[in-house]
Design an enzyme around this catalytic site. Structure first.
Site, short mmCIF file in Angstrom:
data_model
loop_
_atom_site.label_atom_id
_atom_site.label_comp_id
_atom_site.label_asym_id
_atom_site.label_seq_id
_atom_site.Cartn_x
_atom_site.Cartn_y
_atom_site.Cartn_z
N SER A 117 -9.95 43.27 -12.80
CA SER A 117 -9.20 42.39 -13.69
C SER A 117 -8.78 43.18 -14.91
O SER A 117 -9.48 44.11 -15.34
CB SER A 117 -10.06 41.20 -14.10
OG SER A 117 -9.49 40.52 -15.20
N SER A 118 -7.65 42.82 -15.50
CA SER A 118 -7.19 43.53 -16.70
C SER A 118 -8.08 43.28 -17.91
O SER A 118 -7.94 43.96 -18.92
CB SER A 118 -5.75 43.13 -17.02
OG SER A 118 -5.64 41.73 -17.21
N CYS A 119 -9.03 42.33 -17.81
CA CYS A 119 -9.95 42.09 -18.93
C CYS A 119 -10.95 43.23 -19.11
O CYS A 119 -11.73 43.23 -20.06
CB CYS A 119 -10.68 40.76 -18.76
SG CYS A 119 -11.92 40.77 -17.46
N TYR A 146 -18.12 39.19 -17.79
CA TYR A 146 -17.32 39.36 -16.56
C TYR A 146 -16.69 40.75 -16.52
O TYR A 146 -16.69 41.43 -15.49
CB TYR A 146 -16.25 38.27 -16.50
CG TYR A 146 -15.31 38.38 -15.32
CD1 TYR A 146 -15.71 37.98 -14.05
CD2 TYR A 146 -14.02 38.88 -15.48
CE1 TYR A 146 -14.84 38.07 -12.97
CE2 TYR A 146 -13.15 38.97 -14.41
CZ TYR A 146 -13.56 38.56 -13.16
OH TYR A 146 -12.71 38.65 -12.09
N LYS A 150 -17.00 43.94 -13.76
CA LYS A 150 -15.87 44.58 -13.08
C LYS A 150 -15.81 46.08 -13.38
O LYS A 150 -15.45 46.88 -12.51
CB LYS A 150 -14.57 43.88 -13.48
CG LYS A 150 -14.41 42.50 -12.86
CD LYS A 150 -14.41 42.60 -11.34
CE LYS A 150 -14.31 41.26 -10.65
NZ LYS A 150 -14.36 41.40 -9.17
N HIS A 189 -7.71 28.92 -15.42
CA HIS A 189 -7.03 29.83 -16.33
C HIS A 189 -5.85 29.11 -16.97
O HIS A 189 -5.55 27.96 -16.66
CB HIS A 189 -6.58 31.08 -15.57
CG HIS A 189 -7.70 31.97 -15.16
ND1 HIS A 189 -8.26 31.94 -13.90
CD2 HIS A 189 -8.38 32.93 -15.84
CE1 HIS A 189 -9.23 32.84 -13.83
NE2 HIS A 189 -9.33 33.45 -14.99
N ARG A 197 -1.70 19.80 -17.39
CA ARG A 197 -1.42 19.00 -18.59
C ARG A 197 -0.01 18.42 -18.57
O ARG A 197 0.19 17.23 -18.83
CB ARG A 197 -1.62 19.85 -19.84
CG ARG A 197 -3.07 20.15 -20.15
CD ARG A 197 -3.23 20.73 -21.55
NE ARG A 197 -4.51 21.45 -21.63
CZ ARG A 197 -4.62 22.73 -21.87
NH1 ARG A 197 -3.56 23.48 -22.09
NH2 ARG A 197 -5.82 23.30 -21.92
N TRP A 212 -4.39 24.59 -25.99
CA TRP A 212 -5.38 25.37 -26.73
C TRP A 212 -4.71 26.50 -27.51
O TRP A 212 -3.74 27.11 -27.06
CB TRP A 212 -6.37 25.98 -25.75
CG TRP A 212 -7.48 25.06 -25.36
CD1 TRP A 212 -7.42 23.70 -25.22
CD2 TRP A 212 -8.82 25.44 -25.05
NE1 TRP A 212 -8.63 23.21 -24.83
CE2 TRP A 212 -9.51 24.24 -24.72
CE3 TRP A 212 -9.51 26.65 -25.01
CZ2 TRP A 212 -10.86 24.24 -24.36
CZ3 TRP A 212 -10.84 26.65 -24.64
CH2 TRP A 212 -11.51 25.46 -24.32
#
Length: 322
Positions: A117-119, A146, A150, A189, A197, A212
């Protein structure tokens, strides 16, 4: 590049195990590989194979003997889930990865693609984020557990390459969306959350939607079908020790993306932003030059991808994953 290995087209009769084949990415991989003529795809649901059960994972890979493994299985969630259950995200993802990668090594699986993941990149990495930014700064606190899991997976793949000379690779996708996404009110996500919504507002006749954060962070989104295409491309065209960023190379503000979603669902009311809720990383745009130079580029525009995903969500709202 691993000694004596040159990337080449995969044998369409090869046994290909897609770990996590029912998830957002795994199901897209299954669809894409099937459309490209692969006739021996293997997948197991959680009830059939618990990836936290190490002996079971070893036994499965020893018996199945796949020629290709794609590790798309993971415990995933949005900002709220990651910040509320960091121990779960760290522990379960580490266990899943170590079990699969160790078992694949024991079975001498020749070709493996690990999906991250890019995180994994630092919160304030220079934009766009290159692969070399890994481990150069502090992570975003809301999903650091997380991300650490990764990062461990990437390093395990690199270590197997160095120690055992197997041509395993890693791909780091940007934010993904598409059919099969998680539409849980607390675990989704940002894009599926926005789709829910705005769709609910249209259904109930509401004239205001509250989202948010401030709406100012910039995000890059890639349709999951493009991600699946990139994975097969990398398996057939790329070999190297570094992880490869997978994305579009373009981003928009969350507020701009919300407008695209609102248009797709036919919402014409107002939008309020709750700045008391976290924004997360201010910008997360990937440098995709490595992937582009290998000959791949995305084919699904954000507007078209959101429109088709909204249509899928509305048609499957009674049975979507939550």
């Amino acid at each position: 590049m691993s000694d004596s290995y040159l990337p080449k087209p995969l044998d369409r009769s090869e046994i290909v195990y897609i770990a996590g084949h029912r998830g957002l990415v795994g199901s897209a991989l299954w669809r894409h590989f099937e459309s490209q003529g692969f006739s021996n795809l293997v997948g197991r649901s959680r009830s059939e194979l618990d990836l936290l059960d190490r002996p079971a994972v070893f036994g499965f890979l020893e018996h199945t003997k796949p020629g290709v493994v794609v590790v798309a299985a993971a415990k995933v969630g949005g900002i709220l889930a990651n910040s509320t259950y960091p121990a779960d995200f760290l522990s379960e993802n580490l266990q899943i990865q170590v079990n699969l990668l160790d078992a694949a090594l024991a079975a001498r699986v020749p070709r493996l693609l690990f999906l991250g993941s890019s995180c994994i990149y630092p919160k304030f990495a220079a934009q766009p984020i290159s692969e070399s930014a890994l481990l150069t700064g502090r992570l975003e606190p809301t999903n650091d557990a997380y991300a650490i899991a990764k990062i461990a997976g990437i390093l395990q793949v690199q270590s197997v390459r160095r120690q055992h000379n197997l041509p395993w690779i890693s791909a780091m996708p940007t934010n993904l969306y598409g059919p099969g996404d998680n539409f849980s009110p607390t675990g989704s996500h940002v894009l599926p959350a926005l789709m829910m919504r705005y769709s609910d507002a249209v259904r109930t006749g509401s004239t205001n939607v509250t989202n948010w954060g401030s709406g100012s962070p910039r995000r890059e989104f890639l349709h999951v079908d493009d991600m699946a295409s990139a994975c097969l491309h990398l398996l057939e065209k790329f070999d190297g020790p570094t992880q490869v960023n997978v994305g579009t190379g373009e981003d928009q503000t969350i507020a701009e993306i919300a407008n695209v979603v609102a248009d797709a669902v036919g919402y014409s009311g107002g939008t309020t932003w709750d700045s008391s809720k976290p924004d997360g990383t201010p910008q997360k745009l990937l440098d995709v030059s490595t992937l582009r130079s290998s000959g791949w580029s995305p084919s699904i525009s954000l507007a078209d991808g959101i429109a088709s995903t909204v249509a899928w969500y509305q048609a499957n709202s009674d049975s979507v994953r939550a």
